[in-house]
Motif scaffolding. Structure first.
Motif, mmCIF file in Angstrom:
data_model
loop_
_atom_site.group_PDB
_atom_site.id
_atom_site.type_symbol
_atom_site.label_atom_id
_atom_site.label_comp_id
_atom_site.label_asym_id
_atom_site.label_seq_id
_atom_site.Cartn_x
_atom_site.Cartn_y
_atom_site.Cartn_z
ATOM 1 N N VAL A 1 0.885 -1.163 0.000
ATOM 2 C CA VAL A 1 0.000 0.000 0.000
ATOM 3 C C VAL A 1 0.923 1.213 0.000
ATOM 4 O O VAL A 1 1.568 1.521 0.999
ATOM 5 N N PHE A 2 0.995 1.860 -1.150
ATOM 6 C CA PHE A 2 1.919 2.975 -1.360
ATOM 7 C C PHE A 2 1.175 4.276 -1.106
ATOM 8 O O PHE A 2 0.323 4.693 -1.896
ATOM 9 N N CYS A 3 1.452 4.899 0.034
ATOM 10 C CA CYS A 3 0.815 6.156 0.410
ATOM 11 C C CYS A 3 1.722 7.305 -0.008
ATOM 12 O O CYS A 3 2.911 7.295 0.295
ATOM 13 N N ALA B 1 -3.237 13.022 0.213
ATOM 14 C CA ALA B 1 -3.604 14.439 0.216
ATOM 15 C C ALA B 1 -5.058 14.615 -0.212
ATOM 16 O O ALA B 1 -5.686 15.614 0.126
ATOM 17 N N ARG B 2 -5.591 13.642 -0.913
ATOM 18 C CA ARG B 2 -6.979 13.710 -1.396
ATOM 19 C C ARG B 2 -7.949 12.961 -0.488
ATOM 20 O O ARG B 2 -9.140 12.926 -0.751
ATOM 21 N N GLY B 3 -7.419 12.318 0.533
ATOM 22 C CA GLY B 3 -8.268 11.525 1.413
ATOM 23 C C GLY B 3 -8.235 10.068 0.991
ATOM 24 O O GLY B 3 -7.839 9.738 -0.126
ATOM 25 N N ASP C 1 1.830 15.203 -1.793
ATOM 26 C CA ASP C 1 2.788 16.193 -2.283
ATOM 27 C C ASP C 1 3.595 16.759 -1.111
ATOM 28 O O ASP C 1 3.191 16.677 0.052
ATOM 29 N N ALA C 2 4.760 17.300 -1.428
ATOM 30 C CA ALA C 2 5.687 17.782 -0.400
ATOM 31 C C ALA C 2 5.068 18.852 0.497
ATOM 32 O O ALA C 2 5.301 18.860 1.709
ATOM 33 N N ASP C 3 4.273 19.745 -0.066
ATOM 34 C CA ASP C 3 3.651 20.791 0.758
ATOM 35 C C ASP C 3 2.691 20.197 1.783
ATOM 36 O O ASP C 3 2.651 20.641 2.938
ATOM 37 N N THR C 4 1.929 19.192 1.386
ATOM 38 C CA THR C 4 1.013 18.530 2.319
ATOM 39 C C THR C 4 1.796 17.856 3.437
ATOM 40 O O THR C 4 1.427 17.956 4.609
ATOM 41 N N LEU C 5 2.891 17.196 3.081
ATOM 42 C CA LEU C 5 3.713 16.537 4.104
ATOM 43 C C LEU C 5 4.295 17.553 5.082
ATOM 44 O O LEU C 5 4.282 17.334 6.293
ATOM 45 N N ARG C 6 4.777 18.665 4.556
ATOM 46 C CA ARG C 6 5.331 19.714 5.431
ATOM 47 C C ARG C 6 4.257 20.260 6.365
ATOM 48 O O ARG C 6 4.499 20.476 7.556
#
Length: 86
Positions: free
Chosen positions: A19-21, A71-73, A24-29
């Motif tokens: 399961v590859f979650c 990031a999209r749920g 984007d980098a901005d969401t992770l930050r």
């Protein structure tokens, strides 16, 4: 490491699904910045070090990979069905 897990599953005649979650980098930050009272020591500096070294699933692994853009749920019921759960 995924290869070792896949080999162990094959030897035991078990299905192996990654399961590859991803997000984007901005969401992770943003997620890291909003942590409060978390036991993890992960922060933006660790993220910046890990991102260039991150190993995405290869083309040969695609048949056994479920990709989730967190990031999209996430539709957990659909994920459970994909994994063979109820």
């Amino acid at each position: 490491l995924r290869g070792q897990v896949r080999n162990a599953c094959n030897a035991a005649d078990l299905r192996c699904t990654v399961v590859f979650c991803e997000a984007d980098a901005d969401t992770l930050r943003d997620r890291l910045a909003s942590r409060r009272g978390d036991v993890s020591d992960a922060g933006e500096s660790l993220l910046e070090r890990q991102m260039p070294e991150f190993e995405r699933p290869s083309e040969g692994e695609e048949a056994e990979v479920i990709r989730l853009d967190t990031a999209r749920g996430v539709n957990y019921a659909r994920l459970a069905r994909s994994l063979g759960g109820d």
